[in-house]
Design a protein around this motif. Structure first.
Motif, short mmCIF file in Angstrom:
data_model
loop_
_atom_site.label_atom_id
_atom_site.label_comp_id
_atom_site.label_asym_id
_atom_site.label_seq_id
_atom_site.Cartn_x
_atom_site.Cartn_y
_atom_site.Cartn_z
N ASN A 3 -66.83 -32.29 99.83
CA ASN A 3 -65.90 -33.29 100.34
C ASN A 3 -64.54 -32.70 100.72
OD1 ASN A 3 -67.55 -35.69 100.16
ND2 ASN A 3 -67.41 -35.47 97.95
N ILE A 62 -64.44 -35.78 106.50
CA ILE A 62 -64.57 -35.73 105.06
C ILE A 62 -65.97 -35.18 104.79
CG2 ILE A 62 -64.68 -37.01 102.89
CD1 ILE A 62 -62.81 -39.07 104.09
N ASN A 65 -68.80 -35.73 107.46
CA ASN A 65 -68.70 -37.04 108.11
C ASN A 65 -67.39 -37.17 108.88
OD1 ASN A 65 -71.19 -38.05 106.93
ND2 ASN A 65 -70.06 -38.14 104.99
N ILE A 67 -64.40 -39.00 110.73
CA ILE A 67 -63.73 -40.29 110.47
C ILE A 67 -62.85 -40.71 111.65
CG2 ILE A 67 -63.75 -39.95 107.97
CD1 ILE A 67 -60.75 -39.22 108.19
N LEU A 70 -62.38 -44.36 112.63
CA LEU A 70 -62.00 -45.30 111.59
C LEU A 70 -60.52 -45.66 111.70
CD1 LEU A 70 -63.77 -43.85 108.41
CD2 LEU A 70 -64.62 -45.58 110.01
N GLN A 74 -59.67 -48.52 106.94
CA GLN A 74 -60.97 -47.98 106.54
C GLN A 74 -60.84 -46.55 106.02
OE1 GLN A 74 -64.22 -48.58 109.25
NE2 GLN A 74 -63.62 -50.69 109.69
N ARG A 75 -59.86 -45.80 106.53
CA ARG A 75 -59.61 -44.47 105.97
C ARG A 75 -59.07 -44.59 104.55
NH1 ARG A 75 -58.00 -40.38 110.90
NH2 ARG A 75 -58.98 -41.61 112.54
N ARG A 77 -59.88 -46.90 102.49
CA ARG A 77 -61.06 -47.19 101.67
C ARG A 77 -61.90 -45.94 101.41
NH1 ARG A 77 -61.51 -52.40 104.76
NH2 ARG A 77 -60.78 -54.00 103.31
N ARG A 78 -61.82 -44.95 102.30
CA ARG A 78 -62.49 -43.67 102.10
C ARG A 78 -61.68 -42.75 101.19
NH1 ARG A 78 -66.50 -42.65 106.11
NH2 ARG A 78 -67.30 -44.69 106.72
N LYS A 151 -58.38 -40.50 96.98
CA LYS A 151 -59.06 -39.24 96.71
C LYS A 151 -58.29 -38.09 97.34
CE LYS A 151 -63.62 -41.47 96.68
NZ LYS A 151 -64.91 -41.60 97.41
#
Length: 235
Positions: A3, A62, A65, A67, A70, A74-75, A77-78, A151
């Motif tokens: 990640n 990430i 994936n 992004i 987004l 929504q980022r 939320r990631r 994160k």
């Protein structure tokens, strides 16, 4: 790691101004990574692009994936959360209202986490944010970002305008967030000594490009870094 946060060929324009010019950056999961350089080097634009707050060309991942499609919420939320330059708190709202604003995408409010890092805020919940000292406002801004359960915490100039004793406190907080809360930190700083003392890896931006990058200890000992950013001597 699986990640890592990876930026590939990032380009940012503000009208005719070409602010970020095809840079590549990798943020290792679990690290503190510093991005530093002079005013106008493209540091804040890079963070805003990662957070989705400005238009850009290039790709941000990430892990594997992408992004790029987004929107900001929504980022968040990631797990990508920006603590902006200048704090960006709501001065006419209470401390509690500011904290809750940070949790708007989160299904639960992380008051316990925010208070574990900044215990004084628990006693100040009903205080108007604009009446806090500059250092307390910066701590509130970071606490608000923690409410979103990040994160990847993007910190834009957290030491700006603060007294040395408060800067030291902010440095301790950043270490705690990374080491104890296990949050990856991307630190944009003009205070190069602070940035390199905190980070494991650093990127030097000059005129929108990556001029140098490497492990912090290597950068500290680099004569160019010492001369241009550390006052001519290793610190």
């Amino acid at each position: 790691m699986a990640n890592d946060l990876t930026i590939k060929n990032l380009n940012v324009w503000y009208g005719p101004v070409y602010a970020v010019k095809g840079i590549d950056i990798r943020i290792a999961e679990g690290s503190i990574t510093a991005i530093f350089g002079a005013n106008g080097a493209g540091k804040s634009s890079t963070l805003k692009a990662i957070a989705g707050g400005i238009k850009y060309q290039g790709n941000i991942y990430i892990g594997e994936n992408a992004i790029d499609n987004l929107p900001v919420h929504q980022r968040v939320r990631r797990g990508i959360v920006l603590c902006p330059e200048g704090r960006g708190i709501f001065y006419n709202m209470t401390v509690k209202e500011n904290l809750l604003a940070g949790a708007y995408t989160n299904s639960r409010s992380n008051f316990d986490i925010a208070f574990s890092v900044f215990p004084f805020l628990k006693e100040r919940l009903n205080q108007i944010a604009g009446t806090l000292s500059g250092g307390e406002q910066q701590m509130l801004a970071i606490a608000r970002a923690l409410m979103a359960n990040p994160k990847y915490l993007l910190l834009d100039e957290p030491s700006l305008g603060l007294a040395p004793i408060i800067i030291q406190k902010i440095a301790e907080v950043i270490r705690h967030i990374n080491e104890t809360l296990k949050i990856t930190v991307v630190l944009v700083e003009q205070n190069t000594s602070l940035a390199l003392n905190l980070a494991q890896y650093g990127y030097v931006l000059e005129n929108g490009r990556v001029a140098l990058h490497g492990k912090s200890n290597e950068l500290k000992n680099n004569p160019v870094i010492q001369e241009k950013y550390l006052g001519g001597a290793s610190k």
